[in-house]
Design a protein around this motif. Structure first.
Motif, PDB file in Angstrom:
ATOM      1  N   ARG A 122      -4.555  11.199 -15.124  1.00 15.86           N
ATOM      2  CA  ARG A 122      -3.495  10.852 -14.060  1.00 15.86           C
ATOM      3  C   ARG A 122      -2.478   9.738 -14.600  1.00 15.86           C
ATOM      4  O   ARG A 122      -1.279   9.848 -14.440  1.00 15.86           O
TER       5      ARG A 122
ATOM      6  N   PHE B  37      -6.521   9.349  -3.524  1.00 17.21           N
ATOM      7  CA  PHE B  37      -6.331   8.059  -3.246  1.00 17.21           C
ATOM      8  C   PHE B  37      -5.509   7.423  -4.060  1.00 17.21           C
ATOM      9  O   PHE B  37      -4.721   6.316  -3.529  1.00 17.21           O
ATOM     10  N   ILE B  38      -5.138   7.978  -5.305  1.00 18.66           N
ATOM     11  CA  ILE B  38      -3.803   7.403  -6.232  1.00 18.66           C
ATOM     12  C   ILE B  38      -2.847   7.526  -5.533  1.00 18.66           C
ATOM     13  O   ILE B  38      -1.774   6.864  -5.279  1.00 18.66           O
ATOM     14  N   ASP B  39      -2.472   8.712  -4.868  1.00 13.98           N
ATOM     15  CA  ASP B  39      -1.173   8.975  -4.037  1.00 13.98           C
ATOM     16  C   ASP B  39      -1.213   7.881  -3.071  1.00 13.98           C
ATOM     17  O   ASP B  39      -0.005   7.125  -2.733  1.00 13.98           O
ATOM     18  N   VAL B  40      -2.131   7.637  -2.340  1.00 11.64           N
ATOM     19  CA  VAL B  40      -1.927   6.973  -0.995  1.00 11.64           C
ATOM     20  C   VAL B  40      -1.893   5.476  -1.558  1.00 11.64           C
ATOM     21  O   VAL B  40      -1.022   4.963  -1.135  1.00 11.64           O
ATOM     22  N   SER B  41      -2.232   5.031  -2.630  1.00 12.74           N
ATOM     23  CA  SER B  41      -2.114   3.656  -3.445  1.00 12.74           C
ATOM     24  C   SER B  41      -0.589   3.629  -3.797  1.00 12.74           C
ATOM     25  O   SER B  41       0.027   2.423  -3.228  1.00 12.74           O
ATOM     26  N   LEU B  42      -0.072   4.613  -4.318  1.00 16.35           N
ATOM     27  CA  LEU B  42       1.230   4.455  -4.757  1.00 16.35           C
ATOM     28  C   LEU B  42       2.263   4.688  -3.514  1.00 16.35           C
ATOM     29  O   LEU B  42       3.072   3.945  -3.286  1.00 16.35           O
ATOM     30  N   LEU B  43       1.985   5.377  -2.606  1.00 19.15           N
ATOM     31  CA  LEU B  43       2.591   5.445  -1.193  1.00 19.15           C
ATOM     32  C   LEU B  43       2.802   4.163  -0.681  1.00 19.15           C
ATOM     33  O   LEU B  43       3.872   3.603  -0.301  1.00 19.15           O
ATOM     34  N   ILE B  44       1.624   3.511  -0.587  1.00 16.75           N
ATOM     35  CA  ILE B  44       1.717   2.182   0.276  1.00 16.75           C
ATOM     36  C   ILE B  44       2.239   0.977  -0.736  1.00 16.75           C
ATOM     37  O   ILE B  44       2.894   0.158  -0.134  1.00 16.75           O
ATOM     38  N   THR B  45       2.171   0.938  -1.881  1.00 16.06           N
ATOM     39  CA  THR B  45       2.626   0.202  -2.753  1.00 16.06           C
ATOM     40  C   THR B  45       4.205   0.149  -2.830  1.00 16.06           C
ATOM     41  O   THR B  45       4.856  -0.924  -2.582  1.00 16.06           O
TER      42      THR B  45
ATOM     43  N   ARG C 182       6.149   1.783  -0.415  1.00 16.26           N
ATOM     44  CA  ARG C 182       6.790   1.295   0.774  1.00 16.26           C
ATOM     45  C   ARG C 182       6.543  -0.281   1.112  1.00 16.26           C
ATOM     46  O   ARG C 182       7.472  -0.914   1.920  1.00 16.26           O
ATOM     47  N   PHE C 183       5.588  -0.665   0.439  1.00 10.24           N
ATOM     48  CA  PHE C 183       5.488  -2.188   0.607  1.00 10.24           C
ATOM     49  C   PHE C 183       6.594  -3.354   0.095  1.00 10.24           C
ATOM     50  O   PHE C 183       7.167  -4.054   0.493  1.00 10.24           O
TER      51      PHE C 183
ATOM     52  N   LEU D 149      -2.812  -5.211  -0.526  1.00  4.32           N
ATOM     53  CA  LEU D 149      -2.560  -3.767  -0.998  1.00  4.32           C
ATOM     54  C   LEU D 149      -3.911  -2.844  -1.236  1.00  4.32           C
ATOM     55  O   LEU D 149      -4.009  -1.815  -0.845  1.00  4.32           O
TER      56      LEU D 149
ATOM     57  N   MET E  31      -5.764  -2.380   2.190  1.00  5.16           N
ATOM     58  CA  MET E  31      -4.976  -1.472   2.884  1.00  5.16           C
ATOM     59  C   MET E  31      -5.109   0.041   2.499  1.00  5.16           C
ATOM     60  O   MET E  31      -5.368   0.738   3.356  1.00  5.16           O
ATOM     61  N   SER E  32      -4.914   0.156   1.169  1.00  7.81           N
ATOM     62  CA  SER E  32      -5.316   1.653   0.753  1.00  7.81           C
ATOM     63  C   SER E  32      -6.653   1.976   0.978  1.00  7.81           C
ATOM     64  O   SER E  32      -6.706   3.122   1.454  1.00  7.81           O
TER      65      SER E  32
ATOM     66  N   PHE F  42      -6.897   5.083   3.810  1.00 10.25           N
ATOM     67  CA  PHE F  42      -7.460   6.155   3.191  1.00 10.25           C
ATOM     68  C   PHE F  42      -8.761   6.722   3.922  1.00 10.25           C
ATOM     69  O   PHE F  42      -8.711   7.936   4.248  1.00 10.25           O
TER      70      PHE F  42
ATOM     71  N   LEU G  12      -0.990  15.342  -0.695  1.00  9.99           N
ATOM     72  CA  LEU G  12      -0.970  14.728   0.851  1.00  9.99           C
ATOM     73  C   LEU G  12      -0.142  15.440   1.626  1.00  9.99           C
ATOM     74  O   LEU G  12       1.175  15.458   1.450  1.00  9.99           O
TER      75      LEU G  12
ATOM     76  N   ILE H   3      -0.822   7.440   7.182  1.00  8.76           N
ATOM     77  CA  ILE H   3      -0.614   6.377   6.063  1.00  8.76           C
ATOM     78  C   ILE H   3       0.449   5.394   6.535  1.00  8.76           C
ATOM     79  O   ILE H   3       0.158   4.233   6.674  1.00  8.76           O
TER      80      ILE H   3
ATOM     81  N   MET I 292      -0.426   1.818   7.895  1.00 11.53           N
ATOM     82  CA  MET I 292       0.121   0.375   7.131  1.00 11.53           C
ATOM     83  C   MET I 292       0.680  -0.463   7.909  1.00 11.53           C
ATOM     84  O   MET I 292       0.440  -1.684   7.906  1.00 11.53           O
TER      85      MET I 292
ATOM     86  N   MET J 299      -0.907  -4.280   8.888  1.00 13.36           N
ATOM     87  CA  MET J 299       0.053  -5.723   8.619  1.00 13.36           C
ATOM     88  C   MET J 299       0.369  -6.300  10.057  1.00 13.36           C
ATOM     89  O   MET J 299       0.207  -7.466   9.925  1.00 13.36           O
TER      90      MET J 299
END
Lengths: 55, 68, 55, 68, 68, 55
Positions: free
Chosen positions: C53, E46-54, E56-57, F5, F8-9, F13, F24, F32, F36, F40
């Motif tokens: 990935r 999980f990688i998708d979720v982390s990217l989405l959150i990062t 958006r943040f 971060l 939160m992830s 998740f 997703l 999500i 989030m 916060m």
């Protein structure tokens, strides 16, 4: 002893405070005190068991 | 020696968390003998499991080459 | 590999030893061995998936 | 001061995890007042518990000497 | 490069714990294809979720200024 | 903000992805985003409560 106090607070909070209210009531305070004593019993027992094993 | 002592204490904390969660349901006025036996066995068996895994892992490395 | 061994011990202890007895019995030992193999399968799979990935 | 700030932030993360797990079931479109009250009380009571334990521990040390 | 490698390994451990808990119920004699698919998807999502959150943040910071 | 971060992830998740699929889906993405925002909110509330207590 800092780590012991931190872990004990976490574990005993989880055991004794199911719904946090506006103050610690009497039964919660008693539960915390008992939990603390038992946590230290366990800690001493674990410590003795582990020590005698690695000697 | 300082470092070894710190490692020893870290182990105690780890074992204690694990065996507390496994053996203590509701903390009572005294520690009962069943809980005491459970904690002692829990620590002993956890050490057994760690040794079993560490030895088996060493054997695998020798036989099959590196992991990654 | 220290962290792998630590986590594997914890996870497999939780999966295989429901009531710790006076020794590791045969079925517990087999369970630990299987759990260990599966944990390393999972680790390798996670590692491959993550590597492909981020490339 | 830098170290104190880091410690403060570490505490916030710890409290937040603990109280999130205790108070938030399914995250909704807005934070409702029940969740808000639960989180505030959770932080306050956790501080109470920590103080209770720390003070009681200090007393035990004074009375009974060292642990283990 | 050493630091990056350590970070990579820390990530693997984190993902592995999370996806092990989510996908492995009772470890069997072989890893079955359902567990394999679950683990692969778990890591990917999980990688998708982390990217989405990062992402958006980052957007929130740009729009609304600093947190707290 | 790195630790925020990361936590939160993990928390979101766990709350929103019960069975990880091949992508997703829409409802997971919405969950999500909501999770989030709530995380916060909680973080800010915890931070305010703690600050006012230690002053």
């Amino acid at each position: 002893a800092q780590e012991l106090l931190t872990k004990m607070s976490e574990k005993c909070f989880k055991k004794c405070i199911s719904k946090p209210g506006t103050s610690l009531d009497n039964s919660e305070q008693k539960c915390i005190a008992m939990c603390m004593d038992r946590y230290m019993d366990a800690w001493n027992l674990v410590s003795r068991t582990y020590s005698s094993r690695i000697q | 020696a300082e470092k070894q002592k710190a490692q020893f204490h870290a182990q105690i904390h780890e074992f204690n968390e694990l065996c507390w969660d496994k053996c203590v349901d509701k903390p009572g006025a005294k520690i009962d003998s069943r809980t005491e036996t459970c904690i002692t066995n829990c620590v002993e068996r956890f050490i057994d499991v760690s040794l079993l895994i560490t030895n088996r892992f060493a054997q695998m490395l020798q036989k099959g080459g590196e992991m990654h």
